[in-house]
Design an enzyme around this catalytic site. Structure first.
Site, short mmCIF file in Angstrom:
data_model
loop_
_atom_site.label_atom_id
_atom_site.label_comp_id
_atom_site.label_asym_id
_atom_site.label_seq_id
_atom_site.Cartn_x
_atom_site.Cartn_y
_atom_site.Cartn_z
N ARG A 182 0.88 -1.08 0.01
CA ARG A 182 0.10 -0.14 -0.03
C ARG A 182 0.84 1.14 0.00
O ARG A 182 0.70 2.18 0.81
CB ARG A 182 -0.92 -0.07 0.88
CG ARG A 182 -2.07 -1.14 1.27
CD ARG A 182 -2.90 -1.12 0.10
NE ARG A 182 -3.62 -2.18 0.14
CZ ARG A 182 -3.77 -3.48 -0.40
NH1 ARG A 182 -2.43 -3.75 -1.13
NH2 ARG A 182 -4.43 -4.29 -0.24
N SER A 231 -11.49 0.43 2.83
CA SER A 231 -10.58 0.27 4.10
C SER A 231 -9.98 1.23 4.55
O SER A 231 -9.45 2.11 4.02
CB SER A 231 -9.66 -0.78 3.63
OG SER A 231 -10.15 -2.08 3.11
N GLU A 301 -5.16 4.08 5.99
CA GLU A 301 -5.12 3.53 4.50
C GLU A 301 -5.97 4.69 3.52
O GLU A 301 -5.51 5.21 2.64
CB GLU A 301 -5.70 2.24 4.12
CG GLU A 301 -5.57 1.85 2.79
CD GLU A 301 -5.96 0.51 2.60
OE1 GLU A 301 -6.72 0.05 1.42
OE2 GLU A 301 -5.66 -0.62 3.40
#
Length: 309
Positions: A182, A231, A301
């Site tokens: 990520r 998320s 995130e």
């Protein structure tokens, strides 16, 4: 350039860039562009006509004017105070997909992830179906190494094109992007404009079945019909965020009109009337409780932009 007069900033840009072809909009509402449907305005919103227009704009924009990039707004929380300077959002000029050879697709970064997955299925290209499960656009996927169902962007990307803050255009390999989980290690000022994606020959029916399975799974376990941002936190090494959040007793936790989803507790929901501050406060409350319970620090995130009121 003026930092106070919003219309003044747009006017000054227009005067300084007579060849600009894209659209400038002062005091542009951003809440309607985000999946959470919250947040303050952009001082100026710029939608470039194409890559050349974007490069021209950045080349002539004074260095002291802040530039912020947004995509489809799926993994984004714009704070209530809005965003100063210029917010850039790519549009139709970055929305094409073209087949290269038998198993590669070149796509503009305004293309939704799901649209790339569908184009790959139509061309009988396997390996890109995981994009069916990622909300957002390819620009965001390139910037954060988006992934799902065991695959990540770094696994299928051949190269990317991007424009830097000086208006120079670059072609970057996967190695240049320094991808980790990520995360993209490329300079923050790069604005991605297109990517070349590598799949493999496949059977159209099997690819479509895989995509249907991914879509069904998302609908079953994620609150995709709610005002959410996907998320909220990255999975820490050796852990799953939702399990840590659940163990800390945060499932269903509320701050104002913001709520931790009871279906999937790594999702925050705007139940209607939530502010960006409600959502961010709720997220920070979850982080604090998880830290207290497990000793694990959760990293956001969701990208948070702008100023808090």
């Amino acid at each position: 350039m003026s930092e106070t007069a919003t219309s003044g900033l747009a006017s000054e840009i227009t005067e300084a860039m007579p060849e600009l072809r894209g659209r400038l909009k002062p005091e542009a509402t951003l809440a309607e562009l985000t999946w959470f449907r919250v947040g303050g305005p952009a001082e100026v919103l710029f939608t470039p006509a194409d890559e050349a227009d974007l490069a021209y704009f950045l080349k002539h924009l004074p260095a002291d004017v802040p530039v912020t990039m947004v995509g489809l707004g799926s993994n984004l929380l714009v704070r209530d105070g809005g965003i100063r300077g210029v917010v850039i959002r790519l549009g139709k000029g970055f929305g094409t997909i073209a087949l290269e050879g038998s198993d590669r697709l070149r796509a503009g970064t305004a293309v939704p992830d799901v649209k790339l997955a569908r184009a790959a299925a139509d061309a009988s290209i396997a390996g890109l179906a995981f994009y069916r499960g990622i909300p957002g656009s390819l620009g965001g996927a390139l910037r954060m190494n988006a992934g799902a169902h065991g695959s990540e962007t770094k696994d299928v990307l051949v190269e990317a094109r991007a424009v830097d803050r000086q208006g120079d255009i670059h072609t970057l390999s996967v190695a240049d992007l320094d991808y980790t989980y990520r995360h993209c290690g490329a300079p923050e000022d790069l604005i991605f404009t297109e990517g070349l994606f590598q799949g493999r020959p496949g059977e159209q029916a099997a690819i479509q079945a895989e995509m249907n399975e991914i879509a069904d799974y998302r609908e079953e376990v994620q609150p995709i019909k709610s005002r959410t941002g996907g998320s909220t936190f990255k999975n820490p090494p050796g852990h799953k965020s939702w399990q840590l959040i659940d163990a800390a007793g945060c499932r269903g936790l509320e701050v104002g009109k913001a709520k931790v989803s009871e279906l999937h507790c790594n999702f925050l929901i705007n139940e209607g009337g939530a502010t960006a501050d409600d959502l961010e406060t709720l997220g920070e409350t979850v982080r604090a409780r998880v830290k207290e319970m497990s000793g694990v620090d959760l990293d956001w995130e969701i990208k948070r932009l702008g100023a808090r009121k």
